[in-house]
Design an enzyme around this catalytic site. Structure first.
Site, PDB file in Angstrom:
ATOM      1  N   CYS A  70       0.854  -1.185   0.000  1.00  0.00           N
ATOM      2  CA  CYS A  70       0.000   0.000   0.000  1.00  0.00           C
ATOM      3  C   CYS A  70       0.892   1.237   0.000  1.00  0.00           C
ATOM      4  O   CYS A  70       1.741   1.397   0.887  1.00  0.00           O
ATOM      5  CB  CYS A  70      -0.871   0.011   1.255  1.00  0.00           C
ATOM      6  SG  CYS A  70      -1.829   1.514   1.437  1.00  0.00           S
ATOM      7  N   CYS A 177      -0.921   3.679  -6.460  1.00  0.00           N
ATOM      8  CA  CYS A 177      -1.838   3.072  -5.493  1.00  0.00           C
ATOM      9  C   CYS A 177      -2.023   1.628  -5.965  1.00  0.00           C
ATOM     10  O   CYS A 177      -2.237   1.391  -7.162  1.00  0.00           O
ATOM     11  CB  CYS A 177      -3.169   3.817  -5.502  1.00  0.00           C
ATOM     12  SG  CYS A 177      -4.480   2.941  -4.597  1.00  0.00           S
TER      13      CYS A 177
HETATM   14  N1  DGL Z   1      -4.003   0.548  -1.976  1.00  0.00           N
HETATM   15  C1  DGL Z   1      -3.691   1.739  -1.256  1.00  0.00           C
HETATM   16  C2  DGL Z   1      -2.490   2.446  -1.836  1.00  0.00           C
HETATM   17  O1  DGL Z   1      -1.651   1.825  -2.448  1.00  0.00           O
HETATM   18  C3  DGL Z   1      -4.782   2.699  -1.063  1.00  0.00           C
HETATM   19  C4  DGL Z   1      -5.852   2.755  -0.493  1.00  0.00           C
HETATM   20  C5  DGL Z   1      -6.797   3.517   0.299  1.00  0.00           C
HETATM   21  O2  DGL Z   1      -7.043   4.694   0.039  1.00  0.00           O
HETATM   22  O3  DGL Z   1      -7.276   2.872   1.183  1.00  0.00           O
HETATM   23  O4  DGL Z   1      -2.324   3.616  -1.657  1.00  0.00           O
END
Ligand code: DGL
Length: 248
Positions: A70, A177
Site C-alpha cells: 500500500c 496506489c
Molecule cells: N491501496 C492503497 C495504496 O496503495 C490505497 C488505499 C486507500 O485509500 O485505502 O495507496
C-alpha cells in the site's frame, strides 16, 4: 521456512500478492482491511493506528518480514512501523521509485490524496530534467472496492484525473496506489496517446527472500466482500485459504 506478511487497506494489495506468489515460494499471510478501506483520505495518525491493528494481527503468525502493499501506508507510516515493531518492512514505494527512474521523460503519479499530499514520489524522483506531476484519484479506491470498475462514475472520474496526462502527453504514468492495476485497462483506454504504465510491484520482486519448498497463501479480510472473492479467484491461480476476521 519464510513467513511473509503482506498488507493493504483493502483489495489493492492483492495485485502485489499476485506477483509475489508467482515469483517466490513462501508462506504468505495477506491482510486487507476491507472494513475500513479507504485510508487515503484519512489523517496520518489514523492511518498509523489502523496499520498497527493490521500488523498486531499478523504478528501472531511469526512473520519474518513484511511487504507494505500500500503506497498510502508506506509514505505515511514506514518509519513509525519499523520503529515500533523492529522488523523489516519492504514498502511498495521502493518499487515505485525504481520503476519510475527506469523510464526516461516526465511522469504522472496517480495516487491517493494522502500519497499525493506527502509529495513522496515528487521529492524522490524529480530532477535531471524529469518533471513529476501528481494527481489524487479521490474516489477511485471506493469505486474499485464497490465493484464499479466499469461504470459511468469510473469513466467520468478517469476523464478528470487523466486530463493533465492527455493534455501534456506525459510519457509515463505511475500507478501510485496498489488498487490501480485493477483498472489498468480502463486507464489505458482513456489515454489519447501511448504511455508507459508502471506498476511498482514489478520492481520489488527481487527484494523478496525465501526458499520454501511449498507455497502457502492465507488471506484475511476484515469484512466479507463478494467483489473480493471474485478478484481473488481471478488473480490468484494457486491454492489459498480465505478467512474473514472480526477485527476490531
Ligand atoms: N491501496 C492503497 C495504496 O496503495 C490505497 C488505499 C486507500 O485509500 O485505502 O495507496
Amino acid at each position: 521456512m519464510t513467513n511473509i506478511g503482506v498488507f493493504d487497506t483493502g483489495l489493492g494489495g492483492l495485485t502485489v500478492l499476485t506477483k509475489l506468489v508467482k515469483s517466490k515460494k513462501a508462506n504468505y499471510f495477506y491482510f486487507g482491511d476491507t472494513l475500513r478501506v479507504p485510508y487515503g483520505n484519512r489523517p496520518k495518525d489514523e492511518i498509523f493506528d489502523f496499520s498497527c491493528d493490521i500488523v498486531d494481527f499478523l504478528e501472531k503468525f511469526d512473520i519474518d518480514y513484511y511487504v507494505i502493499a500500500c503506497n498510502t501506508i508506506s509514505v505515511t507510516c514506514l518509519n513509525l512501523l519499523e520503529e515500533k515493531y523492529k522488523k523489516t518492512f519492504i514498502p511498495i514505494t521502493a518499487g515505485g521509485i525504481r520503476g519510475s527512474k527506469s523510464y526516461p521523460g516526465d511522469l504522472l503519479v496517480l495516487a491517493t490524496k494522502a500519497t499525493v499530499d506527502s509529495h513522496f514520489y515528487k521529492d524522490n524522483i524529480e530532477g535531471d530534467g524529469k518533471r513529476v506531476f501528481e494527481v489524487a484519484g479521490y474516489n477511485l479506491v471506493d469505486l474499485i472496492e464497490n465493484n464499479q470498475i466499469t461504470s459511468p462514475k469510473m469513466d467520468k472520474s478517469l476523464d478528470e484525473y487523466l486530463n493533465l496526462a492527455n493534455k501534456n502527453q506525459i510519457p509515463n504514468i505511475l500507478l501510485g496506489c496498489t488498487h490501480f492495476p485493477l483498472i489498468k485497462n480502463e486507464i489505458g483506454k482513456k489515454l489519447t496517446y501511448e504511455a508507459n504504465i508502471i506498476d511498482p510491484a514489478d520492481y520489488i520482486l527481487d527484494k523478496i527472500e525465501a526458499n520454501n519448498n511449498d507455497l502457502k497463501i492465507k488471506i484475511f479480510l476484515s469484512k466479507k466482500s463478494n467483489i473480493a472473492e471474485n478478484i481473488i479467484q481471478s488473480l490468484i491461480k494457486f491454492d489459498y485459504s480465505l478467512t474473514y476476521v472480526d477485527f476490531i
